[in-house]
Scaffold this active site. Structure first.
Site, mmCIF file in Angstrom:
data_model
loop_
_atom_site.group_PDB
_atom_site.id
_atom_site.type_symbol
_atom_site.label_atom_id
_atom_site.label_comp_id
_atom_site.label_asym_id
_atom_site.label_seq_id
_atom_site.Cartn_x
_atom_site.Cartn_y
_atom_site.Cartn_z
ATOM 1 N N LYS A 155 21.289 36.175 23.602
ATOM 2 C CA LYS A 155 21.509 35.624 22.267
ATOM 3 C C LYS A 155 21.235 36.697 21.218
ATOM 4 C CE LYS A 155 18.522 32.419 23.191
ATOM 5 N NZ LYS A 155 17.663 31.223 23.240
ATOM 6 N N THR A 181 15.796 26.947 10.899
ATOM 7 C CA THR A 181 16.404 27.145 12.222
ATOM 8 C C THR A 181 15.436 26.845 13.363
ATOM 9 O OG1 THR A 181 15.778 29.493 12.122
ATOM 10 C CG2 THR A 181 18.008 28.909 11.373
ATOM 11 N N GLY A 220 13.892 25.397 16.471
ATOM 12 C CA GLY A 220 14.463 24.672 17.597
ATOM 13 C C GLY A 220 15.815 25.168 18.063
ATOM 14 N N THR A 221 16.296 26.268 17.492
ATOM 15 C CA THR A 221 17.638 26.757 17.838
ATOM 16 C C THR A 221 17.780 27.044 19.327
ATOM 17 O OG1 THR A 221 17.763 27.799 15.658
ATOM 18 C CG2 THR A 221 19.367 28.501 17.291
ATOM 19 N N GLY A 222 16.829 27.795 19.900
ATOM 20 C CA GLY A 222 16.939 28.191 21.305
ATOM 21 C C GLY A 222 16.844 27.011 22.252
ATOM 22 N N CYS A 223 15.909 26.094 21.964
ATOM 23 C CA CYS A 223 15.773 24.886 22.788
ATOM 24 C C CYS A 223 17.065 24.084 22.748
ATOM 25 C CB CYS A 223 14.634 24.014 22.276
ATOM 26 S SG CYS A 223 13.036 24.837 22.151
#
Length: 267
Positions: free
Chosen positions: A176, A210, A212-215
């Site tokens: 990412k 932003t 919580g983006t990765g979860c």
């Protein structure tokens, strides 16, 4: 009586602020039309300003939750998030080996606020036991550096980083690039299995909210896999979903607010 939707399990920590972790995963799964189930690995006290405390659950509690779901309900895809200790990483890797469902491994190392969420002693277990179980691994650039030592400063570096992640055993690596300085205003991610390379580009939204983006991205990929989509399609659709969620992220409390998991419903 309706037929059950596809079945998707998250194995992750709880976020009391509701923006990341188990809470984000279950909201994502609901939004994308799958039945979300959960194994809580740790309880965190956190809000928009940071993490105040972490209480890890013992491996036997994690195992009992996982087996309760797998033995009765079944699992069509699983996503792993915060596994803060070597004992938990080893436990979850062993459980994944018994399941046979595709697994999305988000090797959570540091929170959005810079709080460490993975013990240094757990890194070897992530490399040696968890990543080889992954259908897709979804590290961000900080996690790539933590796991492989590859420091990414360009898109060429992202290719090298993806190769280094694949060398640890996952079938696919999604590196990412959201933390990379903007290339033409785009947020670029690289998905590869060592043969196919797919660059996923989206507009970079000027929104600091932003959390919580990765979860959310990893849970969305797992939801796609639970529906029977192949990895490139599941990842492409998950990227579209999370891009919309970032654009709609909202202020909450005094710090960094969450992405909006219900953005498609609010349009």
């Amino acid at each position: 009586m309706s037929e059950a939707p596809p079945l998707c399990l998250t194995v992750a920590g709880s976020d009391s602020g509701g923006g990341a972790g188990i809470q984000a995963d279950l909201k994502t799964m609901l939004a994308l039309g799958v039945h979300g189930m959960s194994v809580v690995t740790a309880v965190t006290a956190q809000n928009s300003l940071g993490v105040r405390g972490v209480w890890e659950l013992p491996p036997e509690a994690v195992t009992a939750q996982y087996r309760a779901v797998a033995d009765d309900i079944g699992i069509q895809a699983v996503k792993t998030g915060m596994l803060s200790s070597a004992a938990l990483v080893e436990t979850v890797a062993g459980l994944l080996a018994t399941t046979g469902a595709p697994a999305v491994v988000d090797p959570v190392g540091v929170s959005k606020h810079g709080d460490a969420l993975l013990a240094a002693s757990a890194l070897d277990a992530v490399r040696g036991e968890l990543l080889p179980r992954a259908t897709v691994a979804t590290p961000n650039l900080d996690e790539v550096a933590q796991l492989t030592g590859v420091v990414v400063e360009s898109e060429d570096d992202m290719r090298r980083a993806a190769d280094a992640v694949l060398a640890l055993g996952p079938a696919w690596a999604l590196v990412k690039g959201g933390h990379l300085a903007a290339h033409g205003g785009e947020a670029a991610d690289l998905l590869t299995d060592g043969r196919t390379q797919l660059w996923l580009r989206s507009p970079r939204h000027d929104n600091r909210h932003t959390h919580g983006t990765g979860c959310t991205l990893a849970a969305a990929i797992a939801a796609g896999l639970a529906k029977g989509k192949d990895v490139p399609q599941a990842v492409t659709e998950a990227k579209e979903y999370v891009t919309g969620a970032i654009a709609a992220g909202f202020a909450l409390g005094g710090g960094i607010g969450p992405v909006d998991h219900a953005w498609q419903w609010r349009r």
